[in-house]
Scaffold this motif. Sequence first.
Motif, short mmCIF file in Angstrom:
data_model
loop_
_atom_site.label_atom_id
_atom_site.label_comp_id
_atom_site.label_asym_id
_atom_site.label_seq_id
_atom_site.Cartn_x
_atom_site.Cartn_y
_atom_site.Cartn_z
N VAL A 184 -3.17 -41.88 17.14
CA VAL A 184 -4.10 -40.75 17.01
C VAL A 184 -4.39 -40.55 15.53
N GLY A 185 -5.31 -39.64 15.22
CA GLY A 185 -5.74 -39.46 13.84
C GLY A 185 -4.95 -38.48 13.01
N THR A 186 -4.27 -37.50 13.65
CA THR A 186 -3.58 -36.47 12.88
C THR A 186 -2.22 -36.15 13.46
N VAL A 187 -1.37 -35.56 12.62
CA VAL A 187 -0.05 -35.12 13.07
C VAL A 187 -0.21 -34.06 14.15
N GLY A 188 -1.20 -33.20 14.00
CA GLY A 188 -1.45 -32.16 15.00
C GLY A 188 -1.73 -32.74 16.37
N GLU A 189 -2.43 -33.87 16.42
CA GLU A 189 -2.72 -34.52 17.70
C GLU A 189 -1.45 -35.07 18.34
N ILE A 190 -0.54 -35.56 17.53
CA ILE A 190 0.74 -36.05 18.06
C ILE A 190 1.49 -34.90 18.72
N GLU A 191 1.56 -33.77 18.04
CA GLU A 191 2.25 -32.59 18.58
C GLU A 191 1.54 -32.06 19.81
N ARG A 192 0.21 -32.06 19.78
CA ARG A 192 -0.58 -31.57 20.91
C ARG A 192 -0.36 -32.45 22.14
N ALA A 193 -0.28 -33.75 21.95
CA ALA A 193 -0.07 -34.68 23.07
C ALA A 193 1.25 -34.38 23.77
N THR A 194 2.29 -34.11 23.01
CA THR A 194 3.58 -33.78 23.60
C THR A 194 3.48 -32.49 24.41
N ALA A 195 2.85 -31.47 23.84
CA ALA A 195 2.73 -30.19 24.52
C ALA A 195 1.92 -30.32 25.82
N VAL A 196 0.83 -31.07 25.77
CA VAL A 196 0.00 -31.26 26.96
C VAL A 196 0.79 -32.00 28.04
N ALA A 197 1.49 -33.06 27.67
CA ALA A 197 2.27 -33.84 28.64
C ALA A 197 3.36 -33.00 29.28
N LYS A 198 4.05 -32.19 28.49
CA LYS A 198 5.13 -31.33 29.03
C LYS A 198 4.61 -30.30 30.01
N ALA A 199 3.35 -29.91 29.88
CA ALA A 199 2.77 -28.88 30.74
C ALA A 199 2.36 -29.41 32.12
N VAL A 200 2.36 -30.72 32.31
CA VAL A 200 1.93 -31.31 33.57
C VAL A 200 3.04 -31.17 34.61
N GLU A 201 2.66 -30.77 35.81
CA GLU A 201 3.63 -30.61 36.89
C GLU A 201 4.29 -31.95 37.21
N GLY A 202 5.60 -31.94 37.34
CA GLY A 202 6.36 -33.15 37.64
C GLY A 202 6.95 -33.82 36.41
N VAL A 203 6.58 -33.35 35.22
CA VAL A 203 7.11 -33.92 33.98
C VAL A 203 8.36 -33.14 33.58
N HIS A 204 9.46 -33.87 33.41
CA HIS A 204 10.71 -33.22 33.04
C HIS A 204 11.02 -33.38 31.55
N SER A 205 10.65 -34.53 31.00
CA SER A 205 10.85 -34.74 29.56
C SER A 205 9.82 -35.74 29.06
N VAL A 206 9.57 -35.66 27.75
CA VAL A 206 8.55 -36.51 27.13
C VAL A 206 9.14 -37.17 25.89
N GLN A 207 8.95 -38.48 25.79
CA GLN A 207 9.30 -39.21 24.57
C GLN A 207 7.98 -39.61 23.91
N ASN A 208 7.76 -39.13 22.71
CA ASN A 208 6.51 -39.38 22.01
C ASN A 208 6.69 -40.52 21.01
N ARG A 209 6.04 -41.65 21.28
CA ARG A 209 6.05 -42.81 20.39
C ARG A 209 4.68 -43.02 19.76
N ILE A 210 3.86 -41.99 19.76
CA ILE A 210 2.51 -42.10 19.21
C ILE A 210 2.59 -42.26 17.70
N LEU A 211 1.77 -43.16 17.18
CA LEU A 211 1.71 -43.41 15.75
C LEU A 211 0.50 -42.70 15.16
N LEU A 212 0.61 -42.37 13.90
CA LEU A 212 -0.46 -41.71 13.17
C LEU A 212 -1.33 -42.76 12.51
#
Length: 96
Positions: free
Chosen positions: A59-87
């Motif tokens: 992704v293009g920004t650090v904020g997008e990395i953090e936002r991706a984690t937050a969005v993924a965690k909010a999805v029903e059925g998701v218990h944990s998220v490992q973020n390997r996204i690169l800037l």
Amino acid sequence: MVFKEQTFHGLEPEMEAEIANRASVEAAVANALAIAGGIDASDVEVTMENDQIVLSGTVGTVGEIERATAVAKAVEGVHSVQNRILLGGYSLDGTH
């Protein structure tokens, strides 16, 4: 026609329902990222390893990395998220 009871040598195969559930959670997270504001997730890949959602790609920004984690965690059925996204080709800590 003769039907024989199934026998397995070694590990019993994964249940189709479990595989379908994993695929539906992956699809739900990918869809949530695609429609979420504040992130361009066109280069983000969503997979599920064990019971954990794994995000990878760039992704293009650090904020997008953090936002991706937050969005993924909010999805029903998701218990944990490992973020390997690169800037933009670099990880959050500055390594390749």
